[in-house]
Write a protein that holds these residues in place. Structure first.
Motif, PDB file in Angstrom:
ATOM      1  N   TYR A 166      36.197 -20.667  15.892  1.00  0.00           N
ATOM      2  CA  TYR A 166      35.620 -21.592  16.864  1.00  0.00           C
ATOM      3  C   TYR A 166      34.231 -21.096  17.273  1.00  0.00           C
ATOM      4  CZ  TYR A 166      35.211 -24.487  21.075  1.00  0.00           C
ATOM      5  OH  TYR A 166      34.784 -25.383  22.030  1.00  0.00           O
ATOM      6  N   THR A 167      33.192 -21.816  16.854  1.00  0.00           N
ATOM      7  CA  THR A 167      31.819 -21.457  17.200  1.00  0.00           C
ATOM      8  C   THR A 167      31.041 -22.723  17.550  1.00  0.00           C
ATOM      9  OG1 THR A 167      31.239 -21.535  14.851  1.00  0.00           O
ATOM     10  CG2 THR A 167      31.721 -19.366  15.778  1.00  0.00           C
ATOM     11  N   ARG A 168      30.022 -22.581  18.408  1.00  0.00           N
ATOM     12  CA  ARG A 168      29.323 -23.751  18.962  1.00  0.00           C
ATOM     13  C   ARG A 168      27.848 -23.859  18.598  1.00  0.00           C
ATOM     14  NH1 ARG A 168      31.026 -23.170  25.268  1.00  0.00           N
ATOM     15  NH2 ARG A 168      33.137 -24.023  25.189  1.00  0.00           N
ATOM     16  N   GLY A 169      27.202 -22.762  18.223  1.00  0.00           N
ATOM     17  CA  GLY A 169      25.768 -22.806  17.942  1.00  0.00           C
ATOM     18  C   GLY A 169      24.931 -22.387  19.136  1.00  0.00           C
ATOM     19  N   ARG A 170      23.689 -22.029  18.847  1.00  0.00           N
ATOM     20  CA  ARG A 170      22.772 -21.533  19.874  1.00  0.00           C
ATOM     21  C   ARG A 170      22.063 -22.682  20.586  1.00  0.00           C
ATOM     22  NH1 ARG A 170      23.829 -17.245  21.779  1.00  0.00           N
ATOM     23  NH2 ARG A 170      21.658 -16.960  22.436  1.00  0.00           N
ATOM     24  N   PRO A 171      21.684 -22.494  21.874  1.00  0.00           N
ATOM     25  CA  PRO A 171      20.968 -23.548  22.607  1.00  0.00           C
ATOM     26  C   PRO A 171      19.705 -24.003  21.896  1.00  0.00           C
ATOM     27  CG  PRO A 171      21.719 -21.858  24.130  1.00  0.00           C
ATOM     28  CD  PRO A 171      22.015 -21.347  22.755  1.00  0.00           C
ATOM     29  N   GLU A 172      18.927 -23.038  21.357  1.00  0.00           N
ATOM     30  CA  GLU A 172      17.669 -23.411  20.697  1.00  0.00           C
ATOM     31  C   GLU A 172      17.901 -24.331  19.509  1.00  0.00           C
ATOM     32  OE1 GLU A 172      17.140 -19.111  22.207  1.00  0.00           O
ATOM     33  OE2 GLU A 172      18.741 -20.371  21.394  1.00  0.00           O
ATOM     34  N   GLU A 173      19.036 -24.167  18.825  1.00  0.00           N
ATOM     35  CA  GLU A 173      19.322 -25.000  17.650  1.00  0.00           C
ATOM     36  C   GLU A 173      19.581 -26.450  18.055  1.00  0.00           C
ATOM     37  OE1 GLU A 173      21.377 -21.592  14.830  1.00  0.00           O
ATOM     38  OE2 GLU A 173      22.580 -22.551  16.381  1.00  0.00           O
ATOM     39  N   TRP A 174      20.392 -26.632  19.093  1.00  0.00           N
ATOM     40  CA  TRP A 174      20.666 -27.996  19.549  1.00  0.00           C
ATOM     41  C   TRP A 174      19.426 -28.613  20.193  1.00  0.00           C
ATOM     42  CZ3 TRP A 174      24.533 -30.357  17.527  1.00  0.00           C
ATOM     43  CH2 TRP A 174      25.671 -29.634  17.126  1.00  0.00           C
ATOM     44  N   ASN A 175      18.647 -27.805  20.886  1.00  0.00           N
ATOM     45  CA  ASN A 175      17.456 -28.350  21.544  1.00  0.00           C
ATOM     46  C   ASN A 175      16.410 -28.813  20.527  1.00  0.00           C
ATOM     47  OD1 ASN A 175      18.574 -27.928  24.056  1.00  0.00           O
ATOM     48  ND2 ASN A 175      17.571 -25.956  24.379  1.00  0.00           N
ATOM     49  N   ARG A 176      16.303 -28.132  19.415  1.00  0.00           N
ATOM     50  CA  ARG A 176      15.323 -28.588  18.424  1.00  0.00           C
ATOM     51  C   ARG A 176      15.832 -29.831  17.679  1.00  0.00           C
ATOM     52  NH1 ARG A 176      15.283 -23.473  14.128  1.00  0.00           N
ATOM     53  NH2 ARG A 176      17.310 -23.863  13.149  1.00  0.00           N
ATOM     54  N   ILE A 177      17.155 -30.004  17.594  1.00  0.00           N
ATOM     55  CA  ILE A 177      17.692 -31.258  17.056  1.00  0.00           C
ATOM     56  C   ILE A 177      17.321 -32.407  17.984  1.00  0.00           C
ATOM     57  CG2 ILE A 177      19.852 -32.538  16.703  1.00  0.00           C
ATOM     58  CD1 ILE A 177      21.024 -29.987  15.488  1.00  0.00           C
ATOM     59  N   ALA A 179      14.822 -32.438  20.098  1.00  0.00           N
ATOM     60  CA  ALA A 179      13.364 -32.593  20.124  1.00  0.00           C
ATOM     61  C   ALA A 179      12.844 -33.404  18.942  1.00  0.00           C
ATOM     62  CB  ALA A 179      12.695 -31.223  20.143  1.00  0.00           C
ATOM     63  N   ALA A 180      13.637 -33.512  17.886  1.00  0.00           N
ATOM     64  CA  ALA A 180      13.232 -34.287  16.711  1.00  0.00           C
ATOM     65  C   ALA A 180      13.480 -35.776  16.888  1.00  0.00           C
ATOM     66  CB  ALA A 180      13.966 -33.775  15.478  1.00  0.00           C
ATOM     67  N   GLY A 181      13.838 -36.187  18.095  1.00  0.00           N
ATOM     68  CA  GLY A 181      14.053 -37.600  18.380  1.00  0.00           C
ATOM     69  C   GLY A 181      15.506 -37.985  18.522  1.00  0.00           C
ATOM     70  N   ASN A 182      16.395 -37.001  18.510  1.00  0.00           N
ATOM     71  CA  ASN A 182      17.826 -37.262  18.648  1.00  0.00           C
ATOM     72  C   ASN A 182      18.232 -37.113  20.112  1.00  0.00           C
ATOM     73  OD1 ASN A 182      18.674 -37.619  15.763  1.00  0.00           O
ATOM     74  ND2 ASN A 182      17.781 -35.573  15.607  1.00  0.00           N
ATOM     75  N   TYR A 183      17.925 -38.147  20.884  1.00  0.00           N
ATOM     76  CA  TYR A 183      18.208 -38.111  22.310  1.00  0.00           C
ATOM     77  C   TYR A 183      19.726 -37.972  22.538  1.00  0.00           C
ATOM     78  CZ  TYR A 183      19.160 -43.082  21.350  1.00  0.00           C
ATOM     79  OH  TYR A 183      19.639 -44.267  20.823  1.00  0.00           O
ATOM     80  N   GLY A 184      20.078 -37.186  23.541  1.00  0.00           N
ATOM     81  CA  GLY A 184      21.485 -36.987  23.864  1.00  0.00           C
ATOM     82  C   GLY A 184      22.136 -35.803  23.163  1.00  0.00           C
ATOM     83  N   TRP A 185      21.351 -35.045  22.367  1.00  0.00           N
ATOM     84  CA  TRP A 185      21.941 -33.970  21.569  1.00  0.00           C
ATOM     85  C   TRP A 185      21.366 -32.598  21.919  1.00  0.00           C
ATOM     86  CZ3 TRP A 185      26.096 -34.743  18.390  1.00  0.00           C
ATOM     87  CH2 TRP A 185      26.441 -36.086  18.151  1.00  0.00           C
ATOM     88  N   SER A 186      20.824 -32.447  23.107  1.00  0.00           N
ATOM     89  CA  SER A 186      20.373 -31.126  23.551  1.00  0.00           C
ATOM     90  C   SER A 186      21.583 -30.238  23.833  1.00  0.00           C
ATOM     91  CB  SER A 186      19.530 -31.252  24.815  1.00  0.00           C
ATOM     92  OG  SER A 186      20.352 -31.639  25.924  1.00  0.00           O
ATOM     93  N   TYR A 187      21.334 -28.963  24.018  1.00  0.00           N
ATOM     94  CA  TYR A 187      22.442 -28.030  24.248  1.00  0.00           C
ATOM     95  C   TYR A 187      23.244 -28.413  25.484  1.00  0.00           C
ATOM     96  CZ  TYR A 187      25.052 -23.809  25.317  1.00  0.00           C
ATOM     97  OH  TYR A 187      26.065 -22.928  25.612  1.00  0.00           O
ATOM     98  N   GLU A 188      22.573 -28.710  26.585  1.00  0.00           N
ATOM     99  CA  GLU A 188      23.294 -29.052  27.812  1.00  0.00           C
ATOM    100  C   GLU A 188      24.137 -30.309  27.615  1.00  0.00           C
ATOM    101  OE1 GLU A 188      23.705 -27.408  30.589  1.00  0.00           O
ATOM    102  OE2 GLU A 188      22.501 -25.753  29.795  1.00  0.00           O
ATOM    103  N   GLU A 189      23.642 -31.241  26.804  1.00  0.00           N
ATOM    104  CA  GLU A 189      24.366 -32.496  26.600  1.00  0.00           C
ATOM    105  C   GLU A 189      25.567 -32.339  25.676  1.00  0.00           C
ATOM    106  OE1 GLU A 189      20.938 -35.879  27.060  1.00  0.00           O
ATOM    107  OE2 GLU A 189      20.595 -34.261  25.618  1.00  0.00           O
TER     108      GLU A 189
END
Length: 639
Positions: A166-177, A179-189
């Motif tokens: 069970y792993t989730r990924g780093r905040p920076e990875e989700w935040n750059r997703i 930032a590429a225009g994928n609204y709603g997919w930041s780490y906090e979200e």
């Protein structure tokens, strides 16, 4: 561990046979073994035809005495994998809607819940036996020199056969997703959806703000541990990697493996989300049903149902609201293309009418590893070993308490995240995950054992014996370095227009030189780890593998390690991006940030295929999160 399997069979058979014999006064010659081996072993011919003990599988009868599914539903979900099971459970929470879940595989059985035999299921009826197309210079030590890509074919999907990490990924990875225009997919979200599913029972992390405690999917530490995992964690600390909750966002480090298990038994999405809700009158689950086409109105470009095959009969069912593909990173893009959604010229070459020209399958990333780093120890009995651990007492203890070696997820004990010198020094994104295993490839029984691990990876027996034969069936430790962010990009395309043909998959492994260099750097890090006092207490030494493919190359040179990596190149089953998510301006995007297929109404994709770029994860947990988020997106659309 085949001994554990057999002992479990015998135990259950004795119980069942005693009951039947008491009732009918006649002996029965192991019918349970016939059925379970038929379920768990490839190419097994039962002594008795049929499946008389099918009750040992999960069952999903249609509610209200229905014999067949309805002709129309509000939602049709294709694929009961890690995401599809969550999506079906969440959508059917509304009693005013109807949900149909179609899955080509069988329900899970008793054995799929045994963590230690996860490697065994890589070559059974619970997998799609996919192979990557031949690629020069990789998988040279595999059978037929082809990379094996098994994917789950079960109610529960790949989450029914994986290693439960069970792993989730780093905040920076989700935040750059995002930032590429994928609204709603930041780490906090995405974090809120991870927490929504999670029922964490992780000692010492009770008050963590990053853990969920009210969800359906149990996340636990593995109670059984060898002393070697403590050496791994201590060595990590010596080299600057603290012992942490690796799913928290604060820092990189090493930690005990977190698994989706409950009391030492696997908790797949099917067990967590479908089993408790299968009696809902508005949720219809149909196993052994293969969807062959999404029905789309060409003029309005609106999905309105699917065609599927069950019991050799073609059937059609329509959707009042939406069709959602959750068939995984191989089958979802294949189904889109078969239905007329994909690269225009490619579809035309097979005579498939083009409804929407999209880059389906044009991007494919995968996590690969080199599983050949095997370290010998001078202490007997310190590691896991199939022949030693496969005994009746361990089986009985596991059935009662779930806390011994049988509960170990294929031997995995800890994982750690590191940044090699080739990573970007400006961020906190690791480029390697280290998987600490309390055993190795040589611990799966030796010449007289199951050889489940090496066979599950499809390693050539000749290559294996020449490289590791001298230490086969001995005590050992290994670490698998996982390449987290490969620069090499693959792709997927149709073989033909037959929905029962497997697509052609091109991994393009190690075609970028940085990928090779990063894996070599991870091997150098592993060598530094075992040189520390915690490992040297056990006389740890790296076994000098003699690969026929690497003759004439100086051992331990960078050239040798590149050759070794290219000889045993193994997937970790994390294919992504084949139905890539992105805004309309992204020329590589197939679905938008709300998972709607670009240009097609009432059709979404909700599984790991939508991830647009690599994330430091094993993809089961993100797929569950995607299922959770997709359910909310769909509910909001139709509210």
């Amino acid at each position: 561990m085949v001994q554990i399997i057999c002992l479990t069979f015998i135990l259950l058979t004795m119980i069942t046979d005693n009951i039947v014999s008491c009732q009918h006064n006649t002996p029965i010659q192991f019918p349970l073994i016939n059925m379970l081996l038929k379920s768990a072993a490839p190419n097994y011919t039962p002594l008795f035809p049929g499946d008389p003990f099918d009750f040992l599988r999960d069952s999903f009868p249609l509610p209200n005495g229905l014999k067949n599914p309805l002709s129309e539903y509000d939602y049709i979900i294709v694929g009961a994998g890690s995401a599809g099971c969550v999506l079906a459970a969440r959508l059917s929470e509304d009693p005013t809607v109807t949900v149909l879940l179609l899955e080509p595989g069988r329900p899970e059985n008793f054995l799929t819940g045994v963590p230690s035999i996860a490697p065994y299921f890589q070559r059974t009826e619970y997998t799609w036996p996919y192979y990557m197309e031949p690629q020069p210079g990789v998988c040279l030590g595999m059978i037929n020199k082809r990379c094996f890509w098994p994917r789950g074919r079960a109610v529960g999907g790949t989450g029914s056969i994986n290693y439960m990490i069970y792993t989730r990924g780093r905040p920076e990875e989700w935040n750059r997703i995002a930032a590429a225009g994928n609204y709603g997919w930041s780490y906090e979200e995405v974090l809120k959806y991870y927490k929504k599913s999670e029922r964490a029972n992780l000692g010492g992390l009770e008050n963590s703000p990053y853990r969920g405690r009210g969800g359906e999917m149990d996340i636990q530490f593995v109670n059984f541990r060898t002393p070697l995992v403590e050496a791994f964690l201590e060595a990590g600390r010596i080299l600057g990697s603290p012992t942490v909750d690796y799913n928290s966002p604060e820092q990189l480090g090493f930690g005990y493996v977190q698994t989706n298990t409950r009391s030492g038994k696997r908790v797949s999405s099917a067990r967590a989300f479908l089993r408790p809700n299968k009696k809902r009158s508005n949720l219809h689950i149909v196993p052994l049903a293969t969807v062959t086409k999404v029905l789309i109105k060409k003029r309005s470009k609106t999905a309105y149902g699917v065609e599927y095959v069950k019991n050799h009969l073609k059937k059609k069912v329509t959707a009042r609201r939406e069709v959602i593909l959750s068939a995984g990173p191989i089958a979802s893009p294949q189904l889109l293309m078969l239905s007329g959604v994909g690269p225009k010229e490619h579809l035309k070459s097979f005579g498939i009418p083009v409804i929407q020209d999209l880059p389906v399958g044009k991007t494919l990333y995968d996590h690969i590893t080199y599983p050949g780093l095997i370290f010998t120890v001078n202490v007997t009995g310190i590691s896991m070993n199939e022949n030693r651990d496969g005994n009746i007492q361990n089986v009985l203890d596991w059935l009662q308490f779930g806390d011994n070696v049988v509960a170990s997820p294929g031997g995995v004990e800890a994982i750690g995240y590191i940044k090699t010198p080739l990573s970007n020094p400006q961020d906190q994104i690791p480029d390697i995950e280290l998987i600490s295993i309390g055993a190795s490839l040589v611990a799966d029984g030796g010449p007289t054992g199951s050889k489940a691990v090496r066979r599950g990876m499809m390693i050539s027996e000749d290559i294996f014996n020449k490289a590791y034969g001298t230490i086969d069936n001995t005590d050992s430790w290994s670490v698998f370095p996982m390449l987290l962010h490969p620069r090499s990009v693959g792709y997927l395309e149709l073989k033909d227009s037959n929905p029962f043909s497997y697509p052609r998959m091109y991994g393009n492994y190690l075609t970028h030189p940085i990928d090779v260099a990063t894996l070599i750097a991870s091997i150098r890090y592993a060598q530094a780890l075992i040189a520390t006092p915690p490992f040297q207490r056990y006389g740890m030494k790296l076994h000098k593998a003699q690969f026929p493919t690497c003759r004439g190359i100086q051992y331990d040179s960078d050239e040798y390690w590149e050759c070794a990596i290219r000889t045993i190149t193994a997937t970790l089953h994390h294919q992504i991006a084949t139905c890539r998510m992105g805004p309309a301006r992204d020329p590589q995007a197939v679905v938008d940030p709300e998972l709607r297929v670009h240009g097609i109404n009432h059709l979404r994709v909700a599984d790991s295929s939508i991830l647009p770029r690599t994330v430091s994860v094993h993809t089961h947990a993100p797929a569950v999160m995607i299922g959770e988020k997709a359910a909310d997106l769909i509910k909001y659309t139709w509210s």
